[in-house]
Design an enzyme around this catalytic site. Structure first.
Site, PDB file in Angstrom:
ATOM      1  N   HIS A  15     -11.132  -6.136   8.370  1.00  0.00           N
ATOM      2  CA  HIS A  15     -11.844  -5.875   7.124  1.00  0.00           C
ATOM      3  C   HIS A  15     -13.142  -5.113   7.355  1.00  0.00           C
ATOM      4  O   HIS A  15     -14.089  -5.250   6.580  1.00  0.00           O
ATOM      5  CB  HIS A  15     -12.151  -7.190   6.391  1.00  0.00           C
ATOM      6  CG  HIS A  15     -10.945  -7.965   5.981  1.00  0.00           C
ATOM      7  ND1 HIS A  15     -10.264  -8.793   6.836  1.00  0.00           N
ATOM      8  CD2 HIS A  15     -10.288  -8.023   4.795  1.00  0.00           C
ATOM      9  CE1 HIS A  15      -9.236  -9.347   6.197  1.00  0.00           C
ATOM     10  NE2 HIS A  15      -9.231  -8.895   4.954  1.00  0.00           N
ATOM     11  N   GLU A  53       0.821  -1.216   0.000  1.00  0.00           N
ATOM     12  CA  GLU A  53       0.000   0.000   0.000  1.00  0.00           C
ATOM     13  C   GLU A  53       0.848   1.256   0.000  1.00  0.00           C
ATOM     14  O   GLU A  53       0.501   2.247  -0.645  1.00  0.00           O
ATOM     15  CB  GLU A  53      -0.951  -0.014   1.203  1.00  0.00           C
ATOM     16  CG  GLU A  53      -2.124  -0.969   1.064  1.00  0.00           C
ATOM     17  CD  GLU A  53      -1.737  -2.426   1.253  1.00  0.00           C
ATOM     18  OE1 GLU A  53      -2.457  -3.309   0.755  1.00  0.00           O
ATOM     19  OE2 GLU A  53      -0.698  -2.680   1.914  1.00  0.00           O
TER      20      GLU A  53
END
Length: 325
Positions: free
Chosen positions: A130, A60
């Site tokens: 998540h 990321e």
């Protein structure tokens, strides 16, 4: 007009943006041939080629750094962070580079046109890695715009406006609505202005405010309150940064009450910023304390997700507390 779910509307927006401007590129983990984990970029590589829709390594920080570099050279990168929970490794690049690029150069160079797309929030039994809603971390950073759509038509118009925006944007997509939310969406290119809230329902007794996936929840709570004779004004904030102070303040001056709902934890959540600003602007109009209906100050739980979520029942109770104060 066509019926689309939120994923289809996002895909359609990306398709139109890429067709309109050769500088628009999409990339991220599995974004190319796979279409991303949720298939939001499906078939875009086939249509526009591997140079404009492509996979990145699983990093990321690298995705964000690469996006900064491309945007600094005048391109319009739309970088996907697979889940909002995974945006934290990119935090330094976004907060210290993306947000400050224009300021540090005295407007000699910038990364306007950069959009980070990322699915946020719970509702899919994703557990603590998540399901997070990290918008407040970024709202603290000058130089970023933060946008959260509530349905397919909003997602398309707000995403197109974000790609065309001269400032970098973080576009949080409510993942639990990806396939659950279906609506009529224009197939044409259109933009919805950033930084402008929308009043979805007029009311006189209490203002109820949220964004993204929580809009469905507060609308359900408002229906329950209506059965008790309570008239709710329902507002979708849409943009967290900048947020539409004037629309919210005007509503609260009329109703005298405010209930704010968001899925992120209570402490330091963006509801606190809204409450602080509105109590200052509307102090003499308030009939009761501002209510915050938020997630709990714990990691997002898997087994106890229903207990964690600030649902319509908690919101309904807050509305009653506000009106009966």
């Amino acid at each position: 007009m066509a019926k689309m779910n939120m994923l289809q509307a996002i895909n359609n927006a990306l398709d139109l943006a890429m067709a309109k401007d050769d500088g628009v590129v999409c990339f991220g983990e599995d974004v190319g041939h796979f279409g991303g984990v949720f298939r939001a970029t499906s078939k875009l590589q086939e249509k526009y080629g591997k140079s404009r829709c492509f996979n990145t390594p699983l990093t990321e920080q690298g995705i964000a750094g690469f996006a900064n570099g491309m945007a600094a050279q005048g391109m319009k990168p739309v970088a996907e962070i697979q889940f909002a929970d995974y945006i934290f490794p990119a935090f330094d690049q976004i907060v210290n580079e993306t947000a400050k690029f224009r300021y540090r150069s005295g407007n000699e160079f910038n990364v306007g046109g950069l959009v980070f797309r990322t699915p946020y929030g719970g509702g899919i039994a994703g557990g603590h890695y998540h399901s997070q809603s990290p918008e407040a971390y970024f709202a603290h950073t000058p130089g970023l715009k933060i946008v959260v759509p509530r349905d397919p038509a909003q997602a398309k118009g707000l995403l197109l406006a974000s790609i065309n925006c001269p400032d970098p944007v973080i576009f949080f997509e409510p993942k639990k609505l990806y396939r659950a939310s279906v609506g009529e969406v224009s197939e044409d290119y259109y933009e919805i202005p950033l930084g402008k809230a929308e009043v979805l329902q007029q009311g006189k007794d209490v203002t109820v405010l949220a964004w993204g996936a929580q809009m469905e929840i507060i609308q359900k709570a408002a229906e329950m309150a209506a059965a008790d004779g309570i008239s709710c004004e329902v507002i979708d904030l849409r943009s967290i940064q900048p947020w539409d102070v004037d629309t919210v303040a005007e509503s609260v001056m009329k109703t005298g009450r405010l209930v704010i709902n968001h899925e992120a934890p209570l402490t330091g959540g963006f509801a606190a910023e809204i409450a602080s600003t509105i109590q200052k602007k509307c102090f003499l109009h308030l009939e009761s304390p501002i209510e915050r209906v938020c997630g709990l100050d714990i990691p997002y739980p898997l087994a106890l997700e229903k207990e964690y979520v600030p649902d319509h029942l908690k919101t309904y109770e807050a509305i009653k507390r506000s009106v009966n104060f």
